[in-house]
Design a protein around this motif. Structure first.
Motif, mmCIF file in Angstrom:
data_model
loop_
_atom_site.group_PDB
_atom_site.id
_atom_site.type_symbol
_atom_site.label_atom_id
_atom_site.label_comp_id
_atom_site.label_asym_id
_atom_site.label_seq_id
_atom_site.Cartn_x
_atom_site.Cartn_y
_atom_site.Cartn_z
ATOM 1 N N SER A 1 35.337 40.525 42.851
ATOM 2 C CA SER A 1 35.863 41.063 41.601
ATOM 3 C C SER A 1 37.388 41.084 41.602
ATOM 4 C CB SER A 1 35.314 42.475 41.373
ATOM 5 O OG SER A 1 35.791 43.017 40.156
ATOM 6 N N GLU A 2 37.977 41.502 42.707
ATOM 7 C CA GLU A 2 39.431 41.575 42.805
ATOM 8 C C GLU A 2 40.057 40.184 42.856
ATOM 9 O OE1 GLU A 2 40.063 43.978 46.231
ATOM 10 O OE2 GLU A 2 39.641 45.877 45.176
ATOM 11 N N ALA B 1 44.469 43.894 35.886
ATOM 12 C CA ALA B 1 43.638 43.389 36.982
ATOM 13 C C ALA B 1 43.794 41.887 37.149
ATOM 14 C CB ALA B 1 42.177 43.742 36.735
ATOM 15 N N ASN C 1 36.969 45.541 36.492
ATOM 16 C CA ASN C 1 36.239 46.417 37.411
ATOM 17 C C ASN C 1 35.021 45.680 37.932
ATOM 18 O OD1 ASN C 1 33.937 46.957 35.506
ATOM 19 N ND2 ASN C 1 35.612 47.874 34.320
ATOM 20 N N ARG D 1 47.398 39.358 40.093
ATOM 21 C CA ARG D 1 46.913 39.551 41.453
ATOM 22 C C ARG D 1 47.504 38.516 42.401
ATOM 23 N NH1 ARG D 1 43.690 36.711 38.185
ATOM 24 N NH2 ARG D 1 42.366 35.032 39.001
ATOM 25 N N LYS E 1 32.969 43.614 45.546
ATOM 26 C CA LYS E 1 34.286 44.206 45.271
ATOM 27 C C LYS E 1 35.394 43.200 45.586
ATOM 28 C CE LYS E 1 37.021 48.405 45.952
ATOM 29 N NZ LYS E 1 38.322 47.713 46.008
#
Length: 371
Positions: A333-334, A241, A340, A244, A330
């Motif tokens: 978070s990304e 994660a 998550n 990115r 969301k």
């Protein structure tokens, strides 16, 4: 080789025996009793451990905790990142081995570990002490599986409780003040990347020019800096994660473009002699250590009479600003590379509680104060 453990199923505590099938060579589990009360299950557990000990327990040798834990780390290091392995090894050499390393495995008792932990309380933080406990637990769990010890004594110690820590952050006013004061200094770009994108310090220092897409205004994070054997190296982030690509404001892209222009100019003038692709590097053209930037940042705050926060708290300030700006969790978070959405919710729960109160106040004003 067999061992026993307790697992709660519905309302009962079940004692299981795990063993290797001599024919298939596969691990199997057998229910050795179901109990309503945990103390009864523990009693059965002790009985089975004694049976295993008497039947096929390997004769204890004179292996010390020091020898076992160093051997364990060497064999286990492939499961750890370079940073974690080096940290575990440092803890063992600085604390565990000098204090309790000379104790033989067969003589190790819960009181030895408990006294060790109690002596560290007040010297180290509860979070750090838990890392010590985790190392001991992993090493002694292996010793138990290999039947070098009858029990994993770490399971019986009392772990110090961690105090809930609220991150110290800058509000929007303080962030604007910091950005203004840092203009045209060597810290301007790292601060802008932390405040404007919420990047971790290791991610900022791990950036290379091929991570910057000036046309699409995208920045890709796929490397971090870590110390390994006294050197600073680049490696992949801990989690998928964390790898990115995120959009960057035009102001940050322009600042990066200007920084690249200056680097090219210095290289042409021969001031930068080593040909590298790093955005941030030291006088030898090598990546910069995280603690070096952290210390520079602390001195910068002190020199300019700004409230002291850690460099990492700029990331927390960034996320808090996004939450208060009603950006979906969301998306946040990304962008910040959390595994998550629950990670984001847990870390910034205090901010969300404040927003919940604000939502309640708005409902009150909209519906109940009109009459």
């Amino acid at each position: 080789m067999s061992f026993v453990f307790i697992r709660k199923r519905s309302k009962n505590y079940i004692v299981y025996l795990e063993y290797k099938d001599p024919e298939s060579g596969k691990k199997k589990q057998k229910n050795m009793g179901s109990f309503e009360k945990k103390r009864d299950a523990n009693k059965r557990l002790v009985e089975l451990k004694d049976e295993i000990y008497n039947d096929d327990f390997l004769t204890p040798n004179k292996v010390t905790l020091k020898n076992h834990i160093l051997e364990f780390l060497e064999k286990y290091k492939e499961n750890l990142s370079i940073t974690t392995y080096n940290n575990y090894l440092r803890i063992c050499n600085k604390y565990i081995i000098p204090i309790i390393g000379s104790i033989k495995l067969e003589d190790l008792k819960p009181i030895h570990i408990q006294n060790y932990v109690d002596d560290l309380v007040g010297i180290l933080s509860p979070q750090t002490i838990k890392i010590h406990i985790n190392i001991l637990n992993l090493a002694l769990r292996r010793a138990y599986r290999l039947k070098l010890i009858r029990d994993n004594v770490v399971e019986y110690i009392e772990i110090p409780k961690s105090k809930k820590f609220k991150n110290k952050i800058y509000n929007q006013e303080n962030m604007l003040k910091l950005l203004n004061i840092s203009k045209n200094t060597e810290l301007e770009l790292p601060i802008v990347l932390a405040v404007g994108l919420g990047l971790r310090i290791s991610e900022i220092l791990g950036l290379t020019w091929d991570n910057i897409d000036f046309e699409e205004k995208h920045i890709t994070i796929n490397k971090i800096t870590v110390r390994s054997n006294g050197k600073v190296i680049l490696k992949s982030p801990k989690t998928d994660a964390s790898i990115r690509t995120i959009s960057a404001p035009l102001e940050i892209i322009n600042l990066l473009r200007e920084h690249k222009r200056k680097c090219i100019e210095l290289k042409l003038r021969g001031i930068i002699k080593k040909d590298n692709n790093f955005i941030f590097f030291d006088n030898n053209g090598m990546p910069i250590a995280q603690d070096v930037l952290s210390r520079k940042f602390s001195r910068f705050l002190e020199k300019n009479n700004l409230d002291h926060i850690r460099f990492h708290d700029l990331r927390h300030s960034h996320v808090t600003l996004l939450i208060n700006s009603k950006v979906p969790i969301k998306v946040i978070s990304e962008r910040v590379g959390h595994s998550n959405i629950n990670t984001t919710l847990n870390i910034y729960s205090h901010v969300l509680k404040e927003m919940d109160k604000e939502a309640s106040d708005k409902i009150s004003e909209s519906l109940f104060k009109l009459s």
